[in-house]
Design a protein around this motif. Sequence first.
Motif, PDB file in Angstrom:
ATOM      1  N   GLN A   1       0.832  -1.208   0.000  1.00  0.00           N
ATOM      2  CA  GLN A   1       0.000   0.000   0.000  1.00  0.00           C
ATOM      3  C   GLN A   1       0.868   1.260   0.000  1.00  0.00           C
ATOM      4  OE1 GLN A   1      -3.143   0.134  -0.440  1.00  0.00           O
ATOM      5  NE2 GLN A   1      -3.968  -1.864   0.133  1.00  0.00           N
ATOM      6  N   ILE A   2       1.911   1.237   0.827  1.00  0.00           N
ATOM      7  CA  ILE A   2       2.801   2.397   0.891  1.00  0.00           C
ATOM      8  C   ILE A   2       3.469   2.618  -0.460  1.00  0.00           C
ATOM      9  CG2 ILE A   2       4.965   3.247   1.901  1.00  0.00           C
ATOM     10  CD1 ILE A   2       4.106   2.012   4.553  1.00  0.00           C
ATOM     11  N   ALA A   3       3.868   1.530  -1.111  1.00  0.00           N
ATOM     12  CA  ALA A   3       4.531   1.651  -2.410  1.00  0.00           C
ATOM     13  C   ALA A   3       3.570   2.219  -3.454  1.00  0.00           C
ATOM     14  CB  ALA A   3       5.054   0.286  -2.850  1.00  0.00           C
ATOM     15  N   ILE A   4       2.349   1.692  -3.480  1.00  0.00           N
ATOM     16  CA  ILE A   4       1.355   2.206  -4.442  1.00  0.00           C
ATOM     17  C   ILE A   4       1.150   3.698  -4.204  1.00  0.00           C
ATOM     18  CG2 ILE A   4      -1.064   2.114  -5.169  1.00  0.00           C
ATOM     19  CD1 ILE A   4      -1.078  -0.841  -4.267  1.00  0.00           C
ATOM     20  N   ALA A   5       0.981   4.072  -2.943  1.00  0.00           N
ATOM     21  CA  ALA A   5       0.720   5.476  -2.613  1.00  0.00           C
ATOM     22  C   ALA A   5       1.915   6.353  -2.990  1.00  0.00           C
ATOM     23  CB  ALA A   5       0.417   5.603  -1.122  1.00  0.00           C
ATOM     24  N   SER A   6       3.130   5.873  -2.726  1.00  0.00           N
ATOM     25  CA  SER A   6       4.323   6.683  -2.999  1.00  0.00           C
ATOM     26  C   SER A   6       4.478   6.940  -4.492  1.00  0.00           C
ATOM     27  CB  SER A   6       5.568   5.971  -2.472  1.00  0.00           C
ATOM     28  OG  SER A   6       5.465   5.796  -1.083  1.00  0.00           O
TER      29      SER A   6
ATOM     30  N   LEU B   1       5.859  12.398  -0.367  1.00  0.00           N
ATOM     31  CA  LEU B   1       5.995  11.059   0.220  1.00  0.00           C
ATOM     32  C   LEU B   1       5.359  10.996   1.603  1.00  0.00           C
ATOM     33  CD1 LEU B   1       9.566   9.858  -0.799  1.00  0.00           C
ATOM     34  CD2 LEU B   1       7.350   9.111  -1.667  1.00  0.00           C
ATOM     35  N   VAL B   2       5.540  12.068   2.385  1.00  0.00           N
ATOM     36  CA  VAL B   2       4.923  12.082   3.721  1.00  0.00           C
ATOM     37  C   VAL B   2       3.409  11.948   3.584  1.00  0.00           C
ATOM     38  CG1 VAL B   2       4.450  13.490   5.753  1.00  0.00           C
ATOM     39  CG2 VAL B   2       6.772  13.357   4.858  1.00  0.00           C
ATOM     40  N   THR B   3       2.835  12.729   2.659  1.00  0.00           N
ATOM     41  CA  THR B   3       1.389  12.648   2.436  1.00  0.00           C
ATOM     42  C   THR B   3       0.995  11.235   2.012  1.00  0.00           C
ATOM     43  OG1 THR B   3       1.385  14.959   1.758  1.00  0.00           O
ATOM     44  CG2 THR B   3      -0.520  13.648   1.129  1.00  0.00           C
ATOM     45  N   ALA B   4       1.772  10.671   1.067  1.00  0.00           N
ATOM     46  CA  ALA B   4       1.449   9.347   0.546  1.00  0.00           C
ATOM     47  C   ALA B   4       1.485   8.296   1.657  1.00  0.00           C
ATOM     48  CB  ALA B   4       2.438   8.980  -0.559  1.00  0.00           C
TER      49      ALA B   4
ATOM     50  N   PRO C   1      -7.116   0.399   5.029  1.00  0.00           N
ATOM     51  CA  PRO C   1      -6.936  -1.005   5.393  1.00  0.00           C
ATOM     52  C   PRO C   1      -5.867  -1.614   4.484  1.00  0.00           C
ATOM     53  CG  PRO C   1      -9.265  -0.488   5.015  1.00  0.00           C
ATOM     54  CD  PRO C   1      -8.477   0.688   4.556  1.00  0.00           C
ATOM     55  N   PRO C   2      -4.975  -2.420   5.034  1.00  0.00           N
ATOM     56  CA  PRO C   2      -3.876  -2.972   4.220  1.00  0.00           C
ATOM     57  C   PRO C   2      -4.369  -3.795   3.037  1.00  0.00           C
ATOM     58  CG  PRO C   2      -3.507  -3.374   6.553  1.00  0.00           C
ATOM     59  CD  PRO C   2      -4.870  -2.809   6.442  1.00  0.00           C
ATOM     60  N   ILE C   3      -5.588  -4.341   3.140  1.00  0.00           N
ATOM     61  CA  ILE C   3      -6.062  -5.176   2.034  1.00  0.00           C
ATOM     62  C   ILE C   3      -7.056  -4.417   1.166  1.00  0.00           C
ATOM     63  CG2 ILE C   3      -5.633  -7.431   3.100  1.00  0.00           C
ATOM     64  CD1 ILE C   3      -8.629  -7.324   3.969  1.00  0.00           C
ATOM     65  N   ALA C   4      -7.065  -3.094   1.261  1.00  0.00           N
ATOM     66  CA  ALA C   4      -7.954  -2.293   0.401  1.00  0.00           C
ATOM     67  C   ALA C   4      -7.506  -2.476  -1.056  1.00  0.00           C
ATOM     68  CB  ALA C   4      -7.876  -0.832   0.789  1.00  0.00           C
ATOM     69  N   PRO C   5      -8.449  -2.416  -2.008  1.00  0.00           N
ATOM     70  CA  PRO C   5      -8.042  -2.540  -3.406  1.00  0.00           C
ATOM     71  C   PRO C   5      -7.059  -1.443  -3.801  1.00  0.00           C
ATOM     72  CG  PRO C   5     -10.334  -1.817  -3.224  1.00  0.00           C
ATOM     73  CD  PRO C   5      -9.887  -2.226  -1.855  1.00  0.00           C
ATOM     74  N   TRP C   6      -6.158  -1.768  -4.714  1.00  0.00           N
ATOM     75  CA  TRP C   6      -5.071  -0.875  -5.070  1.00  0.00           C
ATOM     76  C   TRP C   6      -5.559   0.505  -5.500  1.00  0.00           C
ATOM     77  CZ3 TRP C   6      -5.004   1.089  -9.994  1.00  0.00           C
ATOM     78  CH2 TRP C   6      -5.832   0.443 -10.924  1.00  0.00           C
ATOM     79  N   TRP C   7      -6.694   0.543  -6.185  1.00  0.00           N
ATOM     80  CA  TRP C   7      -7.146   1.830  -6.733  1.00  0.00           C
ATOM     81  C   TRP C   7      -7.639   2.776  -5.636  1.00  0.00           C
ATOM     82  CZ3 TRP C   7     -12.138   2.556  -5.416  1.00  0.00           C
ATOM     83  CH2 TRP C   7     -12.922   1.419  -5.194  1.00  0.00           C
ATOM     84  N   LEU C   8      -7.931   2.204  -4.482  1.00  0.00           N
ATOM     85  CA  LEU C   8      -8.377   3.074  -3.379  1.00  0.00           C
ATOM     86  C   LEU C   8      -7.207   3.954  -2.917  1.00  0.00           C
ATOM     87  CD1 LEU C   8     -11.152   3.280  -1.973  1.00  0.00           C
ATOM     88  CD2 LEU C   8     -10.186   1.988  -0.082  1.00  0.00           C
ATOM     89  N   ALA C   9      -6.027   3.343  -2.813  1.00  0.00           N
ATOM     90  CA  ALA C   9      -4.840   4.112  -2.435  1.00  0.00           C
ATOM     91  C   ALA C   9      -4.520   5.158  -3.506  1.00  0.00           C
ATOM     92  CB  ALA C   9      -3.650   3.186  -2.238  1.00  0.00           C
TER      93      ALA C   9
ATOM     94  N   GLN D   1      -3.410 -11.775   0.561  1.00  0.00           N
ATOM     95  CA  GLN D   1      -3.531 -10.310   0.674  1.00  0.00           C
ATOM     96  C   GLN D   1      -3.461  -9.662  -0.702  1.00  0.00           C
ATOM     97  OE1 GLN D   1      -0.495  -9.092   3.483  1.00  0.00           O
ATOM     98  NE2 GLN D   1      -1.969  -9.110   5.165  1.00  0.00           N
ATOM     99  N   MET D   2      -2.513 -10.149  -1.520  1.00  0.00           N
ATOM    100  CA  MET D   2      -2.350  -9.565  -2.852  1.00  0.00           C
ATOM    101  C   MET D   2      -3.556  -9.863  -3.730  1.00  0.00           C
ATOM    102  SD  MET D   2       0.263  -7.733  -2.797  1.00  0.00           S
ATOM    103  CE  MET D   2      -0.274  -7.435  -1.124  1.00  0.00           C
ATOM    104  N   GLN D   3      -4.128 -11.024  -3.496  1.00  0.00           N
ATOM    105  CA  GLN D   3      -5.371 -11.373  -4.200  1.00  0.00           C
ATOM    106  C   GLN D   3      -6.435 -10.324  -3.869  1.00  0.00           C
ATOM    107  OE1 GLN D   3      -6.269 -13.718  -6.297  1.00  0.00           O
ATOM    108  NE2 GLN D   3      -8.488 -13.371  -6.235  1.00  0.00           N
ATOM    109  N   ALA D   4      -6.492  -9.921  -2.586  1.00  0.00           N
ATOM    110  CA  ALA D   4      -7.483  -8.925  -2.167  1.00  0.00           C
ATOM    111  C   ALA D   4      -7.171  -7.558  -2.749  1.00  0.00           C
ATOM    112  CB  ALA D   4      -7.533  -8.855  -0.652  1.00  0.00           C
ATOM    113  N   VAL D   5      -5.904  -7.224  -2.789  1.00  0.00           N
ATOM    114  CA  VAL D   5      -5.521  -5.879  -3.231  1.00  0.00           C
ATOM    115  C   VAL D   5      -5.667  -5.741  -4.746  1.00  0.00           C
ATOM    116  CG1 VAL D   5      -3.612  -4.218  -3.390  1.00  0.00           C
ATOM    117  CG2 VAL D   5      -3.959  -5.532  -1.290  1.00  0.00           C
ATOM    118  N   PHE D   6      -5.212  -6.761  -5.485  1.00  0.00           N
ATOM    119  CA  PHE D   6      -5.159  -6.613  -6.947  1.00  0.00           C
ATOM    120  C   PHE D   6      -6.209  -7.448  -7.686  1.00  0.00           C
ATOM    121  CE2 PHE D   6      -0.824  -5.521  -5.594  1.00  0.00           C
ATOM    122  CZ  PHE D   6      -0.723  -4.281  -6.187  1.00  0.00           C
TER     123      PHE D   6
END
Lengths: 512, 337
Positions: B43-48, B76-79, B87-95, B150-155
């Motif tokens: 999630q942090i990587a997607i956001a960054s 980066l701080v904002t991201a 949530p760590p398992i939120a779909p990628w597009w949410l981040a 988890q990755m299944q949930a995210v992607f």
Amino acid sequence: MRPLFGFTGGVKPASHKTESNQGGIVVAPLPPVLTVPLRQNAGLASRPLVQAGDRVLKGQAIAGPGGSISVAIHAPTSGTVRGIETHPIPHPSGLLAPCVVIEADGEDRWIERTPVDPYALPVEELRTRLRDAGVVGLGGAAFPSFVKTQHGPTQRIETLILNGAECEPFITCDDLLMRTQAGQILDGAAVLAHIAGAQRIVVGIEDNKPEAVAAMTAAAQRAGLLVEVVAVPTRYPAGGEKQLIRVLTGIEVPFGKLPPDYGVQCFNVATAYATARALLHGEPMISRLVTVTGNVERPGNFEVRIGTPIADLLKLAEPKADTDRNLMGGPMMGFALPTLDAPVIKATNCILAGSKAMFPAPGPEMPCIRCGSCARACPMDLQPFEMYWFSRAKILGKAQEYHLFDCIECGCCTYVCPSRIPLVDYFRFAKSEIRAREKENEAADAARQRYEFRLEREEREKQEKAAKLAAKAAETKAKLAQAGDADDKKALIAAAVARAQEQKAEEKPGVE
Amino acid sequence: MSNNSPFLRQPASVQVVMLKVLAALLPGIAVYIHFFGWAVVVQIAIASVTALVAETVMLAIRKKALKPFLTDGSALVTAWLVALTLPPIAPWWLAVLGVLIAIVVAKHLYGGLGQNPFNPAMVAFCALIVAYPQLMSQWPAVGFTDFGAQMQAVFGHRDLDAVVMATPLDALRTALHTPEARATVSGVLGSHATFGNIGGRGWEWIALGYLLGGLWLVQQRVITWHIPAAFLGTLGLASLLASLASPDQYAGPAFHVLTGGAMLGAFFIATDPVSGSTTPRGKLIFAAGLALLTWIIRVFGAYPDGIAFATLLMNICVPLIDMSTQPAVFGHKGKQP
């Protein structure tokens, strides 16, 4: 031990004192030509007393006080006055100003010196002598010292504070002076205290100068004077007048008030020394200690005659090849000299050679993130980032509401700013802008007054003219009545018409 | 070359400030990973990445210099803050969406670095929780750290019934707001699988991680003590008084301070200098108001945590608070010796 009070804010840059305070004092050689500016003190410029061709002796007055806040200026050596010429003076803009230029004769012959017993003379006389000896504050502001020994009816001077803090990095001339001339400094301080009517003397010295503290303490004990020598914590700007008064007495002198409003007055240690030279030895202020340091091979302190070209002085310390600027004063509050042709003046405490390596260009300026570092560093408890907002937007009234004029321009805010915003520059700009506007307003007021006065005068003249005409008409009428004769009447009317035409012709060019 | 005094500058920069904030987040993130798996890092990587792309595009549109602003670390701080509130398992597009809202709308449309009146990460959180309340409350159960799932949930396709769980705050609120459940605070905290420790299993350790980093920021003088102290103090006091009055209805201070986003909010969100108060007294008022609103929204509101809404509400008050809490300047403090 006196309790110390401290002040909020301040910064601790590397002090760089040891470069220049290890050796002794070197007497700078007599230059062939000395250029002595007529304006060296805060207040009014001095009035020249000599002209081209005059022979002068060392210590002879070459200019007298030019007003109530002004002092005399003296020939730093014997020689011939070449003239009063405009010449660059030490100023950030490279300003040209009238200077007395003296060609030294090499004899360096003193005028007759008349030491006095200060405790046998009335204090008014002592003040006049201080003024006529050209003594000004040597900490950098060059304010006439005799003025500072006076106080108004609602003021008092109980404590005389001697400022030996020397908080600016690199500068060590006061340090060296205290180490070598502690006795003379205290003698001068005692005289100043006597003139000002102060009962006690407190000396404040930053604790990074243990040798100076020891020398001053020893001298105070030897002289049996009631002097307290206090080592104050080293933190820039502890040597700021307001900060030192606060640290030593707990008193905060606000903007718009003067130390004597709170029973205090503050003099620099070098000013006290100059006072002793002037009154106890009869030697007017013609030289001073100057630190030459920074990007030079042989940093040190030099006894320099006022009027010595800065270039000559700098050469003695052998500047390094990559020197790209020379400052007068320290790195926190000094300014870059546009030309080294300018002479050493009474306010010159330090010549600091700088290079790109010493003063690297700050990174790119970023927007303010309101982090508040500046507010925490401000020794005046201001909110520089708020003042910056308003100064930048030219909302000057608001900037003033945030106490713009309380800013002492010490530079702590710029020093700490992570966004590298030159905050002090904004404040200097805003202050000068406000002063310019006030001046404009004053000029406009004066113009309006002149205009109103003219209207009034014109109205008055019109009335006077009307009254005169009426009187004349009455006179003519009376004459006519007396004459009765037709020819006489005709002659009178013709004469009157001619007069009227003449008057009209006269008035025309004056019509506006 | 600036040719005016001071010629000396402290080697400080916005970049150093921001990097210190990122570094201070690391202990909390490490604990977070321990309890919730490596999805946190994803999630942090997607956001960054999203933040840096969005920042670049916005800087180009606004014709600003890319290098100093891209490297200042503020994006980066904002991201990271956005990523840590999802949530760590939120779909990628949410981040991605959250970061775009934060960087494009809350930051650059208001004038970029230093100009935003609202905390960008909290604007993003509020927008997302209003738009996607369900996705925003699907947290993995503590210990569900299977990276593949988890990755299944995210992607991929989300089939999460077995692994999703409400956060402790959410679970407590739901239970207490359901009249037929006749729940009490002690009953819920004692029974539920989510609980068991003080702020919910795992959560209090994450909170302690943030506390550690936050204290380091205070020690580094990046932030002052005022905001964290006033925030945690007020939140603790409000929950203490309420729990003393009615222990069945209101959870105590230990729970409130160690759960949800309280510690992250106290040290990393409320302390954002751009959108927060700056005077010492102002900081205390700002943080106390923030904590009180947080507690009210947590206890009486419809959302699981109240920090985001409370932050935006208090951001609005900042100019007023700052104006009326200007500290006395030198010589104008009244008493003189």
